[in-house]
Scaffold this motif. Structure first.
Motif, PDB file in Angstrom:
ATOM      1  N   GLY A 265       0.816  -1.215   0.000  1.00 18.37           N
ATOM      2  CA  GLY A 265       0.000   0.000   0.000  1.00 18.37           C
ATOM      3  C   GLY A 265       0.847   1.260   0.000  1.00 18.37           C
ATOM      4  N   ASP A 266       1.952   1.229   0.739  1.00 14.57           N
ATOM      5  CA  ASP A 266       2.850   2.390   0.771  1.00 14.57           C
ATOM      6  C   ASP A 266       3.512   2.606  -0.587  1.00 14.57           C
ATOM      7  OD1 ASP A 266       2.326   2.901   3.430  1.00 14.57           O
ATOM      8  OD2 ASP A 266       4.009   1.696   4.156  1.00 14.57           O
ATOM      9  N   LEU A 267       3.926   1.506  -1.220  1.00 11.43           N
ATOM     10  CA  LEU A 267       4.570   1.617  -2.528  1.00 11.43           C
ATOM     11  C   LEU A 267       3.605   2.182  -3.564  1.00 11.43           C
ATOM     12  CD1 LEU A 267       6.466  -1.807  -2.615  1.00 11.43           C
ATOM     13  CD2 LEU A 267       7.396   0.437  -2.028  1.00 11.43           C
ATOM     14  N   VAL A 268       2.362   1.726  -3.506  1.00 13.96           N
ATOM     15  CA  VAL A 268       1.361   2.195  -4.469  1.00 13.96           C
ATOM     16  C   VAL A 268       1.003   3.655  -4.195  1.00 13.96           C
ATOM     17  CG1 VAL A 268      -1.004   1.905  -5.267  1.00 13.96           C
ATOM     18  CG2 VAL A 268       0.441  -0.107  -4.883  1.00 13.96           C
ATOM     19  N   ALA A 269       0.783   3.994  -2.925  1.00  8.53           N
ATOM     20  CA  ALA A 269       0.399   5.361  -2.583  1.00  8.53           C
ATOM     21  C   ALA A 269       1.478   6.361  -2.986  1.00  8.53           C
ATOM     22  CB  ALA A 269       0.119   5.459  -1.085  1.00  8.53           C
ATOM     23  N   ARG A 270       2.745   5.931  -2.878  1.00 13.20           N
ATOM     24  CA  ARG A 270       3.856   6.813  -3.256  1.00 13.20           C
ATOM     25  C   ARG A 270       4.171   6.711  -4.748  1.00 13.20           C
ATOM     26  NH1 ARG A 270       7.755   8.247   0.786  1.00 13.20           N
ATOM     27  NH2 ARG A 270       6.952   7.936   2.889  1.00 13.20           N
TER      28      ARG A 270
END
Length: 331
Positions: A265-270
């Motif tokens: 989720g962090d990779l996608v959000a960033r």
């Protein structure tokens, strides 16, 4: 005849003298000038997690440099007397991965020097000529043994695709991290920072081209490109937090044990572009060797100890000291 170090089982080794086979078709015989010692060699010595007990007995040594003594059938005799280093994996050059240039991911590899094949903790080494890279006559041949970690650093830098003016951070200022910093400095970044909790790593990082060394969590800024070369359990997570939205993250360390996971989720959000580097392909080797021959890589500065082959046990002891840099064994 050849002298070599035989690691019979974890913690048990001896120097042996054996008959040396002649180089076969496509192979050369190299007189080893120096062999680098790394943490992987200590894992073999200790029989640590991930080491296959079926690997023993073996002759370690996957970082090396030397001079070609003899050539086998089909090899240009002009190589005799040439200073060289060589790739570790006996890649097949015909599988799909090799054809695409990812020789480090070869699916038909015939062995790995220092692991499944006799390595360079010896005074002689037989290797395929196609794995060799020439060292310039004026270059430090012994220090060229460290072109193995330099090639790993080059692989990470090539994946990063840094452009002049980018803001760049390297997490982990060990051997690979410092070498990556030196190669990145040649790319004219606007800012280049090393991130490492060890204050002792500040001097080599700054000497390599970093503007400063900061502790994890203390950077206070984000970067266009971040290369993780720490290998520690939290290094990848720290590197992700340092990467700006839409930036590029390159994972080049080899984490041991459980750590802070990278949440999808962090990779996608960033919206991060993430690359992983497992060793070095032939192109990365060529890049590192070219930089070394041009005087852009000071590998000698990384060496803190040079020992004869017979002091292998002392080398293993020294590796337990965090202040120890690179160790060269000289047969």
């Amino acid at each position: 005849m050849s002298r070599s170090l035989l690691l019979e089982k974890p913690g048990s080794w001896r120097i042996v003298t054996t008959d040396l086979r002649d180089p076969g078709p496509g192979e050369v015989l190299v007189r080893v000038e120096a062999a680098g010692v790394c943490r992987t060699d200590r894992d073999l010595f200790e029989g640590g997690a991930g080491v296959d007990p079926r690997a023993y007995p073996l002759v370690p040594g996957h970082e090396w440099s030397g001079t070609v003594l003899h050539t086998g059938p089909g090899v240009d005799r002009g190589l005799v007397g040439v200073a060289v280093t060589g790739e570790v994996l006996r890649n097949c050059q015909v599988c799909d991965r090799c054809r695409e240039g990812d020789t480090n991911l070869c699916t038909g590899a015939g062995g790995e020097f220092g692991f499944t094949e006799p390595g360079a903790f010896a005074d002689r080494l037989v290797v395929p000529a196609r794995l060799l890279h020439r060292i310039a006559p004026e270059a430090d041949l012994a220090a060229a043994a460290l072109l193995h970690p330099a090639a790993h650093a080059a692989a990470a830098v090539l994946r990063a695709g840094v452009r002049p003016g980018d803001r760049v951070a390297v997490v982990g200022a060990g051997t690979v991290g410092v070498l990556a910093i030196r190669l990145l400095a040649a790319c004219s970044p606007a800012r280049l920072v090393a991130v490492d909790p060890r204050e002792s790593r500040a001097e080599p990082a700054v000497a390599a081209g970093a503007a400063a060394l900061v502790a994890p969590g203390a950077a206070g800024e984000e970067f266009d490109v971040v290369i993780e070369a720490a290998g520690g359990s939290a290094g990848a997570h720290e590197a992700m937090l340092l990467t700006r939205r839409g930036g590029t993250l390159v994972l080049a360390g080899h984490p041991a044990g459980p750590g802070t996971p990278l949440a999808p989720g962090d990779l996608v959000a960033r919206q991060l572009t993430v690359h992983a580097v497992a060793g070095a392909n032939s192109a990365a080797w060529a890049h590192a060797v070219r930089a070394y021959n041009a005087g852009l890589l000071d590998l000698r500065a990384l060496v803190t100890h040079e020992l004869p082959l017979e002091e292998y046990g002392e080398a293993m002891r020294l590796l337990a000291d965090p202040a120890t840099g690179k160790i060269l064994l000289r047969p």
